[in-house]
Scaffold this motif. Structure first.
Motif, short mmCIF file in Angstrom:
data_model
loop_
_atom_site.label_atom_id
_atom_site.label_comp_id
_atom_site.label_asym_id
_atom_site.label_seq_id
_atom_site.Cartn_x
_atom_site.Cartn_y
_atom_site.Cartn_z
N LYS A 99 -9.39 -10.59 -11.07
CA LYS A 99 -10.37 -10.83 -10.36
C LYS A 99 -10.34 -11.99 -9.08
O LYS A 99 -10.53 -11.96 -8.00
N LEU A 100 -9.53 -12.92 -9.55
CA LEU A 100 -9.13 -14.13 -8.69
C LEU A 100 -8.04 -13.93 -7.67
O LEU A 100 -8.09 -14.14 -6.41
N VAL A 101 -7.24 -13.06 -7.97
CA VAL A 101 -6.00 -12.98 -7.18
C VAL A 101 -5.75 -11.49 -6.47
O VAL A 101 -5.02 -11.24 -5.59
N ASP A 102 -6.70 -10.45 -7.23
CA ASP A 102 -6.15 -9.18 -6.58
C ASP A 102 -7.32 -8.72 -5.43
O ASP A 102 -8.61 -8.75 -6.02
N PRO A 103 -6.83 -8.49 -4.23
CA PRO A 103 -8.01 -8.14 -3.24
C PRO A 103 -8.41 -6.89 -3.42
O PRO A 103 -9.44 -6.45 -2.86
N GLY A 104 -7.81 -5.94 -4.16
CA GLY A 104 -8.36 -4.44 -4.47
C GLY A 104 -7.62 -3.60 -3.26
O GLY A 104 -6.87 -3.66 -2.55
N PHE A 105 -8.65 -2.68 -3.10
CA PHE A 105 -8.12 -1.40 -2.08
C PHE A 105 -8.60 -1.92 -0.70
O PHE A 105 -9.68 -2.17 -0.45
N SER A 106 -7.38 -1.88 0.36
CA SER A 106 -7.96 -2.24 1.58
C SER A 106 -7.55 -1.11 2.44
O SER A 106 -6.76 -0.75 2.84
N THR A 107 -8.79 -0.69 3.02
CA THR A 107 -8.82 0.81 4.15
C THR A 107 -8.06 0.14 5.27
O THR A 107 -7.36 0.93 5.78
N ALA A 108 -8.47 -0.78 5.99
CA ALA A 108 -7.77 -1.50 7.17
C ALA A 108 -6.48 -1.44 6.93
O ALA A 108 -5.62 -1.10 7.96
N SER A 109 -5.80 -2.02 5.85
CA SER A 109 -4.28 -2.21 5.84
C SER A 109 -3.74 -0.93 5.61
O SER A 109 -2.66 -0.63 6.40
N LEU A 110 -4.24 -0.04 5.00
CA LEU A 110 -3.59 1.37 5.19
C LEU A 110 -3.78 2.10 6.46
O LEU A 110 -2.84 2.57 6.82
N MET A 111 -4.90 2.01 7.16
CA MET A 111 -4.85 2.61 8.59
C MET A 111 -3.89 1.79 9.48
O MET A 111 -3.48 2.50 10.22
N ALA A 112 -4.00 0.46 9.16
CA ALA A 112 -2.76 -0.01 10.22
C ALA A 112 -1.28 0.51 10.02
O ALA A 112 -0.59 0.62 10.75
N THR A 113 -1.09 0.37 8.49
CA THR A 113 0.30 1.02 8.17
C THR A 113 0.56 2.57 8.78
O THR A 113 1.51 2.80 9.29
#
Length: 634
Positions: A99-113
């Protein structure tokens, strides 16, 4: 055709308002050219670009996600080491560390990629497709000029001019030695065939031409030369138009298989929208259906730019020539173009577009991809097109017509007058660069071309459409240019004579529209006129066929001596014109020697070539003002 001129312009002069305006216009033209060239390239090679873009996008995505996976793996390794340290120091569980280090699923990063992948992949695919298109195009150029295929891709700047060059190519072609094929052997024989000085004709051995034409015309796929097209249609100008200062590298075909990208754009808006209303004039679009089913487009300019009422303005019908359309009457600036001048001087102007042009490419039952659609020559244009347009305008206006024509349009008028047709609704005829007799033309290019077409008449008739953007015509021109008596270093001059006074802006405007199509039967009819020196209806070269069409074994003659002696005629011709040449023009004048003196006006302009009558910078003074004075008298 690029016109390169050295200009000495001072720094102070370069900042003047006219110069700035000119720079702006040139910049806009460059933007248009870039857009058109890009669109043309995509249209001609859309499959290559689609496949290339797809492959490049997938490859880019794979590389991108592979790099991201590698980065994520390294991050996970570091996180594991951090987790172990935290567990040993603070006794935290794995879930708490996550919980401290994992940001989880990022829609913005996937769209940017994904977006980055798409853009990069599209750019790489486009670049690869463009490279493929240019490579293929250059190979086809080299094949047409007799070169071998290059072993590796050459940059444009590395190609050095040697041997045969065409002025209209921006980048001169090189010539390499190749093994002689039957085609090249025949072309060599054709090139070595001398002209007979006494007759001015090129005598071609029949067996030689049959070999060269049949072999070369069947091998059409290897002979495309798109860059040469705009200059090619510039030289086959029975129509008398001068095209070709702006070169489109990749002309594309319209939905009917004719014309270029410029054609489809202009046809979409119509001449009224694209060339008349933009100049501040009222314009109407009209359609006329001929007796044999062709639907012709006409444009009407009922009043001048200042407006007013149409009233009882005398109607004037403007008829273009072969391989062009009504745009030629609108290309000059409004204060110089004949159509606008007539409208501003109190005339009701009607602009014709002949069958086969982009604006008149319709029929009640036939489509342009049907060979039967092209089963006509200028005989049918005289019998059906001219009659339908005259009657339509007369019904709309209730007045007799003045007729103004250039080149082929003049031939149509003379033929109709020789049969005493339409006299009840015809007021006068003004003929610019008149084409009538063609037996003495000085253009060896046309003589050789006519001989070649007649030797393969059945082949050409089977094609139906005479399209300068298609392989057989390009092939024919390439063979003619190999003839010893023909110098194609300046194609237009060798065909139609050197023009003295063209307005380059007007030429550019017409160049955007590109060449129009005609019927191969029509071109064969011209070939008959050139080789036989006669003016007859189309000769089927078969007594039974001639009897079937004409009721006699030989085609009927257009007897120009039968033109009524009291019919008002204005004839204007040029001394530099090699299509409506001075010798054939003199033959016409000898035929009209009994014409009433006050009904025949002949104007000779020694410096004028064939297209100066349409695009001359001084055409208003030299041609149009005397023409309007003549019309007003009748």
């Amino acid at each position: 055709m690029q016109r390169l001129r050295s200009r000495g312009i001072s720094i102070l002069g370069s900042v003047t308002v006219p110069h700035i305006k000119k720079k702006v216009r040139n910049s806009w033209a460059a933007v248009q050219d870039t857009f058109f060239s890009t669109k043309d390239t995509f249209e001609r090679h859309r499959v290559v670009f689609a496949v290339g873009t797809s492959i490049a996008s997938v490859a880019t995505a794979w590389i991108g996600y592979s790099m991201r996976h590698l980065h994520q793996t390294k991050v996970d390794q570091r996180l594991e080491s951090i987790e172990k340290a935290l567990q040993s120091s603070y006794q935290l569980e794995h879930s708490e560390v996550k919980k401290l280090v994992d940001p989880g699923f990022s829609t913005a990063s996937l769209m940017a990629t994904a977006g980055t992948t798409l853009i990069i992949g599209y750019g790489m695919g486009w670049r690869g497709g463009r490279w493929y298109a240019n490579r293929k195009f250059r190979r086809e150029q080299m094949k047409l000029s007799g070169q071998i295929k290059p072993r590796r891709w050459q940059l444009p700047g590395q190609i050095k001019p040697r041997g045969l060059q065409f002025q209209f190519l921006k980048r001169p072609l090189t010539r390499s030695k190749v093994p002689e094929s039957p085609l090249k052997t025949s072309e060599k024989m054709l090139k070595d065939t001398p002209a007979t000085p006494s007759s001015g004709k090129i005598h071609l051995p029949c067996y030689m031409n049959k070999v060269s034409m049949s072999v070369s015309l069947c091998d059409t796929q290897q002979k495309k030369m798109a860059l040469a097209v705009n200059s090619i249609f510039l030289v086959i100008l029975f129509c008398g138009s001068a095209f070709g200062t702006r070169t489109h590298l990749f002309p594309v075909k319209s939905q009917h298989g004719t014309g270029t990208m410029g054609l489809s754009i202009l046809a979409h808006g119509g001449l009224c929208k694209t060339a008349v209303k933009t100049q501040g004039y009222t314009c109407e679009e009209h359609n006329v259906t001929t007796e044999d089913g062709y639907i012709l487009s006409m444009q009407r300019i009922p009043v001048g730019r200042s407006g007013g009422s149409a009233g009882d303005r005398p109607p004037v019908l403007l008829q273009h020539g072969l391989l062009s359309d009504g745009l030629v009457w609108l290309a000059l600036p409004p204060d110089q173009a004949l159509a606008f001048l007539l409208a501003d001087n109190g005339f009701d102007v009607w602009i014709a577009n002949g069958r086969g042009t982009i604006y008149s490419l319709r029929h009640k039952s036939l489509r342009p991809n049907n060979t039967a659609f092209w089963g006509w020559s200028w005989d049918e244009m005289v019998a059906y097109d001219l009659t339908a347009m005259f009657q339509y305008v007369y019904n709309k206006t209730g007045q007799k017509l003045h007729y103004v024509a250039h080149s082929q349009g003049t031939l149509m008028a003379l033929a109709a007058l020789s049969k005493n047709e339409l006299l009840g609704i015809w007021r006068s005829a003004s003929l610019l660069a008149p084409v009538s007799y063609m037996g003495q033309i000085t253009s060896q290019f046309l003589r050789v071309g006519a001989e070649c077409m007649l030797l393969q008449e059945s082949f050409w008739l089977h094609l139906g459409e005479f399209n300068l953007l298609k392989d057989p015509v390009i092939e024919l021109i390439g063979i003619v240019c190999q003839t010893k008596a023909v110098n194609c270093s300046d194609l237009f001059s060798v065909v139609a004579g050197k023009n003295c006074c063209e307005n380059s802006t007007a030429v550019e405007a017409v160049d955007i529209a590109g060449p129009q199509s005609s019927a191969t039967k029509n071109m064969i009819h011209y070939a008959q006129m050139i080789t036989r020196g006669t003016i007859t209806m189309f000769d089927y070269d078969n007594k039974d066929e001639n009897k079937k069409h004409y009721g006699q074994a030989v085609p009927p003659v257009y007897n120009l001596k039968s033109i009524p002696n009291d019919f008002p005629l204005f004839l204007c011709h040029g001394g530099a014109d090699t299509l409506a040449d001075v010798y054939d023009m003199q033959h016409l004048l000898d035929t009209l020697k009994d014409h009433a003196g006050d009904k025949l006006v002949v104007r000779f302009i020694e410096k004028y070539g064939h297209s100066d009558f349409l695009f001359g910078v001084d055409a208003k003074k030299e041609v149009y003002e005397p023409l309007m004075d003549f019309i007003k008298l009748h």
